[in-house]
Design an enzyme around this catalytic site. Sequence first.
Site, short mmCIF file in Angstrom:
data_model
loop_
_atom_site.label_atom_id
_atom_site.label_comp_id
_atom_site.label_asym_id
_atom_site.label_seq_id
_atom_site.Cartn_x
_atom_site.Cartn_y
_atom_site.Cartn_z
N HIS A 22 -37.36 -9.79 20.15
CA HIS A 22 -38.16 -11.01 19.93
C HIS A 22 -39.24 -10.70 18.91
CE1 HIS A 22 -40.43 -14.66 21.71
NE2 HIS A 22 -41.06 -14.28 20.60
N HIS A 24 -41.48 -12.35 15.26
CA HIS A 24 -41.78 -13.38 14.26
C HIS A 24 -42.01 -12.67 12.93
CE1 HIS A 24 -42.47 -16.45 17.40
NE2 HIS A 24 -42.84 -15.40 18.10
N HIS A 147 -39.18 -20.16 25.72
CA HIS A 147 -40.63 -20.03 25.81
C HIS A 147 -41.02 -20.81 27.06
CE1 HIS A 147 -44.74 -19.47 24.08
NE2 HIS A 147 -44.97 -20.39 25.02
N ASP A 257 -42.61 -9.70 20.51
CA ASP A 257 -43.33 -10.92 20.16
C ASP A 257 -44.40 -10.64 19.10
OD1 ASP A 257 -43.82 -13.61 20.11
OD2 ASP A 257 -45.02 -13.67 21.94
O1 DOR Z 1 -48.61 -15.90 20.73
C1 DOR Z 1 -47.61 -16.39 20.25
N1 DOR Z 1 -47.45 -16.47 18.92
N2 DOR Z 1 -46.68 -16.87 21.06
C2 DOR Z 1 -45.61 -17.55 20.59
O2 DOR Z 1 -44.79 -17.96 21.38
C3 DOR Z 1 -45.48 -17.83 19.14
C4 DOR Z 1 -46.20 -16.83 18.37
C5 DOR Z 1 -46.35 -17.20 16.91
O3 DOR Z 1 -45.39 -17.69 16.30
O4 DOR Z 1 -47.45 -16.97 16.38
ZN ZN Z 2 -42.73 -15.32 20.12
#
Ligand code: DOR
Ligand code: ZN
Length: 366
Positions: A22, A24, A147, A257
Amino acid sequence: MPAAHGTGGSASIELAAPDDWHVHLRDDELLAAVAPITAMTFRYALVMPNLVPPICTTAAAEAYRRRILDCAGPDARPDFTPIMALYLNGDLDPDDFLTGVDTGVVHAAKYYPAGSTTNSERGGDSLGGFIDVLERMAERAIPLLVHAEATNPEIDVYDRERHFLDTELRPVVERLPELRVTVEHLSTRAGVDFVLDNESVRGSITPHHLACDRSDLLANGLRPDLYCKPIINSADDRRALVAAATSGSDRFFLGTDSAPHPASDKYGANARPGIFNAPFAIPVVAEVFNNAGALERLEAFTSVNGCRHYGFERASDRIRLTRTESGSDAPVADSVITANGDRVTIFGVAEARLWTVSALTEAPAG
Ligand code: DOR
Ligand code: ZN
């Protein structure tokens, strides 16, 4: 960063190379700054589709996958592989999605409750509203990533994971018991129990939810760098997460994450949720496992359980993690700077000073 604390001492352990289930990676300058870090640290990276606009089609996923590989940089593992997921909303065409899966471009769908977190505005109002797509996913064993946070403003932010699981995910899991579900970034004891109670459900866990509780976030000066969704919860919740991750159960695995935001978005009146931890995710989880006396179970968490769930072989090459009692004086970066001058703070600097990570064998070509 929260200080690394606990049993300490020197330690050393060998692992199959880790995967991140997971992450980003964003786009443009931010992608260029962070993709090389994930690509040199992890073999597989399950990439979140919450761009603006979100990745809802196979063509968009394929184009994004190529942009990621173009940014992976010269130090990327030769077998670094972005694993793509589509954003589950009304714009997702089930036939296009299933074609994407059949052709190997897409591996999963990600559900965001609208308004739950960064770039979730285009998410759904009800998971049950997607039951037709979910049925087709269940038939074909396509993983659903969730989520799990209620968005009803009357629900306290610390109770939102439990509430979503009870009211939205439980009915879906009961109706489609064969649907393969990952509750992403588990943050509570209730979340751990939900995974253990439901045969088809797995949980990913982040370094920051393992290493911190809400006192780290709030008690000694407000720490925007520790603000994420789901919010870092109580000390009891953290203990449940550490117990789950270090138990050896194959239902839990690492999903960092890692979620970079430029400083301008993190330190204002509307700090955005997200913690950038990719550079030192492995030192942070090593420290957590070492403190729990469970280093020998780290490999299952970082390098085995997620592969099994998503249907891949574990990596054949290995890394060594070494903890030096006195720490290292070698400089450890505390931020990355993007090409347009944005600074992104890195989580886990204290742990990175204690642990060195070295490749033992060469990663195979991808
Ligand atoms: O803290 C988070 N940031 N939780 C998420 O689910 C998305 C993520 C983000 O894209 O910045
Ligand atoms: Zn995330």
